[in-house]
Design an enzyme around this catalytic site. Structure first.
Site, PDB file in Angstrom:
ATOM      1  N   THR A  10       0.824  -1.223   0.000  1.00 21.56           N
ATOM      2  CA  THR A  10       0.000   0.000   0.000  1.00 21.56           C
ATOM      3  C   THR A  10       0.855   1.268   0.000  1.00 21.56           C
ATOM      4  OG1 THR A  10      -0.077  -0.148   2.395  1.00 21.56           O
ATOM      5  CG2 THR A  10      -1.936  -1.093   1.196  1.00 21.56           C
ATOM      6  N   ALA A  12       4.161   3.898  -1.365  1.00 23.05           N
ATOM      7  CA  ALA A  12       4.512   4.520  -2.651  1.00 23.05           C
ATOM      8  C   ALA A  12       5.290   3.540  -3.532  1.00 23.05           C
ATOM      9  CB  ALA A  12       5.338   5.787  -2.393  1.00 23.05           C
ATOM     10  N   VAL A  13       6.298   2.877  -2.951  1.00 26.49           N
ATOM     11  CA  VAL A  13       7.103   1.940  -3.749  1.00 26.49           C
ATOM     12  C   VAL A  13       6.309   0.662  -4.027  1.00 26.49           C
ATOM     13  CG1 VAL A  13       9.200   0.526  -3.760  1.00 26.49           C
ATOM     14  CG2 VAL A  13       9.295   2.881  -2.938  1.00 26.49           C
ATOM     15  N   ARG A  38      -3.529  -2.579   9.700  1.00 26.03           N
ATOM     16  CA  ARG A  38      -4.368  -1.434   9.342  1.00 26.03           C
ATOM     17  C   ARG A  38      -4.961  -1.551   7.946  1.00 26.03           C
ATOM     18  NH1 ARG A  38       0.283   0.998  11.528  1.00 26.03           N
ATOM     19  NH2 ARG A  38       1.313   0.971   9.515  1.00 26.03           N
ATOM     20  N   ARG A 100      21.782  -3.913   3.693  1.00 22.00           N
ATOM     21  CA  ARG A 100      22.638  -3.537   2.562  1.00 22.00           C
ATOM     22  C   ARG A 100      24.131  -3.744   2.790  1.00 22.00           C
ATOM     23  NH1 ARG A 100      19.733   2.087   1.452  1.00 22.00           N
ATOM     24  NH2 ARG A 100      17.782   1.306   0.568  1.00 22.00           N
ATOM     25  N   CYS A 131      18.253   4.921  -3.186  1.00 21.92           N
ATOM     26  CA  CYS A 131      17.833   5.501  -4.474  1.00 21.92           C
ATOM     27  C   CYS A 131      18.896   6.404  -5.098  1.00 21.92           C
ATOM     28  CB  CYS A 131      16.519   6.252  -4.293  1.00 21.92           C
ATOM     29  SG  CYS A 131      16.441   7.217  -2.773  1.00 21.92           S
ATOM     30  N   LYS A 219      25.358   6.349   3.219  1.00 20.44           N
ATOM     31  CA  LYS A 219      24.863   5.254   2.364  1.00 20.44           C
ATOM     32  C   LYS A 219      25.502   5.393   0.982  1.00 20.44           C
ATOM     33  CE  LYS A 219      20.293   5.200   4.512  1.00 20.44           C
ATOM     34  NZ  LYS A 219      18.922   5.738   4.350  1.00 20.44           N
ATOM     35  N   ARG A 240      17.189  17.711   0.398  1.00 19.68           N
ATOM     36  CA  ARG A 240      15.788  17.481   0.053  1.00 19.68           C
ATOM     37  C   ARG A 240      15.242  18.733  -0.624  1.00 19.68           C
ATOM     38  NH1 ARG A 240      13.826  12.631   0.123  1.00 19.68           N
ATOM     39  NH2 ARG A 240      14.153  12.280   2.346  1.00 19.68           N
ATOM     40  N   HIS A 247      14.887  12.277  -8.370  1.00 19.82           N
ATOM     41  CA  HIS A 247      16.096  12.840  -7.755  1.00 19.82           C
ATOM     42  C   HIS A 247      17.031  13.364  -8.849  1.00 19.82           C
ATOM     43  CE1 HIS A 247      14.889  11.204  -4.020  1.00 19.82           C
ATOM     44  NE2 HIS A 247      15.798  10.275  -3.825  1.00 19.82           N
ATOM     45  N   GLN A 320      12.755   8.501  -8.660  1.00 16.99           N
ATOM     46  CA  GLN A 320      13.151   7.859  -7.405  1.00 16.99           C
ATOM     47  C   GLN A 320      12.336   6.596  -7.125  1.00 16.99           C
ATOM     48  OE1 GLN A 320      11.225   7.916  -4.261  1.00 16.99           O
ATOM     49  NE2 GLN A 320      12.818   6.678  -3.294  1.00 16.99           N
TER      50      GLN A 320
HETATM   51  P1  A2P Z   1       0.207   0.373   5.825  1.00 12.86           P
HETATM   52  O1  A2P Z   1      -0.377   1.143   4.668  1.00 12.86           O
HETATM   53  O2  A2P Z   1      -0.677  -0.744   6.275  1.00 12.86           O
HETATM   54  O3  A2P Z   1       0.744   1.228   6.943  1.00 12.86           O
HETATM   55  P2  A2P Z   1       5.483   4.342   2.406  1.00 12.86           P
HETATM   56  O4  A2P Z   1       6.949   4.059   2.197  1.00 12.86           O
HETATM   57  O5  A2P Z   1       4.829   4.931   1.192  1.00 12.86           O
HETATM   58  O6  A2P Z   1       5.248   5.167   3.635  1.00 12.86           O
HETATM   59  O7  A2P Z   1       4.757   2.926   2.643  1.00 12.86           O
HETATM   60  C1  A2P Z   1       5.097   2.046   3.695  1.00 12.86           C
HETATM   61  C2  A2P Z   1       4.489   0.666   3.451  1.00 12.86           C
HETATM   62  O8  A2P Z   1       4.923  -0.183   4.507  1.00 12.86           O
HETATM   63  C3  A2P Z   1       2.958   0.654   3.520  1.00 12.86           C
HETATM   64  O9  A2P Z   1       2.480  -0.339   2.615  1.00 12.86           O
HETATM   65  C4  A2P Z   1       2.699   0.244   4.966  1.00 12.86           C
HETATM   66  O10 A2P Z   1       1.470  -0.405   5.181  1.00 12.86           O
HETATM   67  C5  A2P Z   1       3.810  -0.766   5.163  1.00 12.86           C
HETATM   68  N1  A2P Z   1       4.074  -0.948   6.606  1.00 12.86           N
HETATM   69  C6  A2P Z   1       4.494  -0.014   7.490  1.00 12.86           C
HETATM   70  N2  A2P Z   1       4.633  -0.555   8.722  1.00 12.86           N
HETATM   71  C7  A2P Z   1       4.304  -1.861   8.604  1.00 12.86           C
HETATM   72  C8  A2P Z   1       4.257  -2.971   9.513  1.00 12.86           C
HETATM   73  N3  A2P Z   1       4.583  -2.823  10.804  1.00 12.86           N
HETATM   74  N4  A2P Z   1       3.870  -4.184   9.046  1.00 12.86           N
HETATM   75  C9  A2P Z   1       3.548  -4.332   7.729  1.00 12.86           C
HETATM   76  N5  A2P Z   1       3.584  -3.338   6.817  1.00 12.86           N
HETATM   77  C10 A2P Z   1       3.951  -2.111   7.241  1.00 12.86           C
END
Ligand code: A2P
EC number: 1.2.1.11
Length: 343
Positions: A10, A12-13, A38, A100, A131, A219, A240, A247, A320
């Protein structure tokens, strides 16, 4: 055909991974989107189908018989769950910085060091670099072969997408506030960046280290040499900027041999996934707006130093979320399937 999981589907990547896996036509038997509790029940689109997001747990990889697991949910999530996926027999392609620099984990940019993929067997994990490092090494590799790079000075202009969806939303919200003349209120509400990012630049990405550099800068120092198997001196300043998702980098290389602009253009143009855009008379050079939503590293403003014939300057730009994360991860998967896959 492979069962593929995306941990962080869910984000961005994660969302971009869904698109790139489809575009690159990875041989997918089943795709399993995973995120935190969630997001359970949320839906994502893949190849015209709607898939329900499942909770990321240690057991899910065995239950779903996952062969390839992409991780893009933050370092602590990878630390906890990537070993579960590897134990269940999957190859993990991890986007976070967690593994890494582990000497048993290959760190791969397929255009530069595809041969390192074979080391995946040691831990089951392949790390996707930072990135800014990915787009830099793609432009350094052909120049290093040609001129022998000893030192790199680089200043980055990094998009807010590097801080995930929340980073992009924070810039959007602040830009909206600017146009409504309500910036002060929005700045108080900021949670991702250390300062207002709209109409500003912030020379600070990730934590400060004892040596005065930031973790993001270190990094670039460490990952560049691990990927290129080199001993190049790298001096980055990571900044930033209020750009959404590409980037840019202003790079100076100090070489063993005398440099030539024509030869640099030629070796860069012939290198995989690089496009040279370098026509100053027509105002043509790399910019975020041309790189966004593409899978190339754009290089231009190539010029010789005014004083030292062994020094070359140039500017590069790449998306990016794609080149710096999703596309590199999918390119790793493609190579892994070619080299190690058995289905
Ligand atoms: P969720 O949408 O349920 O919080 P971004 O880099 O764009 O912020 O996205 C982070 C991604 O990592 C999202 O899909 C988020 O899911 C997921 N994520 C963050 N914390 C957890 C966790 N503790 N367990 C599983 N997925 C996670």
């Amino acid at each position: 055909m492979y069962n593929i999981a995306i941990a962080g589907a869910t984000g961005a990547v994660g969302e971009e991974l869904l698109r790139v896996i489809e575009e690159f036509d990875l041989p997918v038997k089943k795709l399993v989107p995973l995120a935190s509790a969630r997001s359970v029940g949320k839906e994502v689109e893949f190849k015209g189908e709607t898939l329900k997001v499942k909770e990321l747990t240690c057991e899910v990889f065995e239950e779903e018989e996952i062969d390839i697991a992409f991780f893009s949910a933050g370092g602590s999530v990878s630390a906890k769950f990537a070993p579960c996926a590897a134990k269940a027999g999957a190859v993990v392609i991890d986007n976070t910085s967690y593994f890494r620099m582990n000497p048993d984990v290959p760190l791969v940019v397929p255009e530069v060091n595809p041969e390192d993929i074979v080391l995946w067997k040691k831990t089951g994990i392949i790390a996707n670099p930072n990135c800014s490092t990915i787009q830099m090494v793609i432009s350094l590799a052909p120049l290093h072969k040609e001129f022998g790079i000893k030192r790199v000075d680089v200043a980055t202009y990094q998009a807010v997408s590097g801080a995930g969806k929340k980073g992009m939303e924070e810039l959007f919200e602040q830009m909206r506030a600017v146009f409504n003349f309500k910036l002060d209120k929005k700045v108080e509400e900021r949670e991702v960046f250390q300062h207002q990012i709209a109409l500003n630049v912030i020379p600070h990405i990730d934590k400060f280290m004892d040596n005065g550099f930031t973790k993001e800068e270190m990094k670039m120092v460490n990952e560049t040499n691990k990927i290129m198997h080199s001993n190049i001196q790298v001096a980055p300043t990571c900044v930033r900027v209020p750009v959404l998702r590409s980037h840019s980098e202003a790079i100076t290389i100090y070489c063993e041999k005398e440099v030539s602009v024509e030869r640099a253009r030629e070796v860069l143009a012939n290198f995989e996934d690089v496009k040279v855009v370098d026509n100053p008379e027509k105002n043509e050079y790399p910019m975020p707006i041309i790189a966004t939503d593409t899978d190339y590293v754009y290089v231009g403003r190539i010029r010789k130093d005014l004083y030292d014939p062994k020094v070359l300057h140039f500017f590069n730009v790449a998306d990016q979320i794609r080149v710096g994360a999703a596309t590199n991860a999918v390119r790793i998967a493609k190579k892994w399937i070619e080299m190690e896959g058995d289905k």
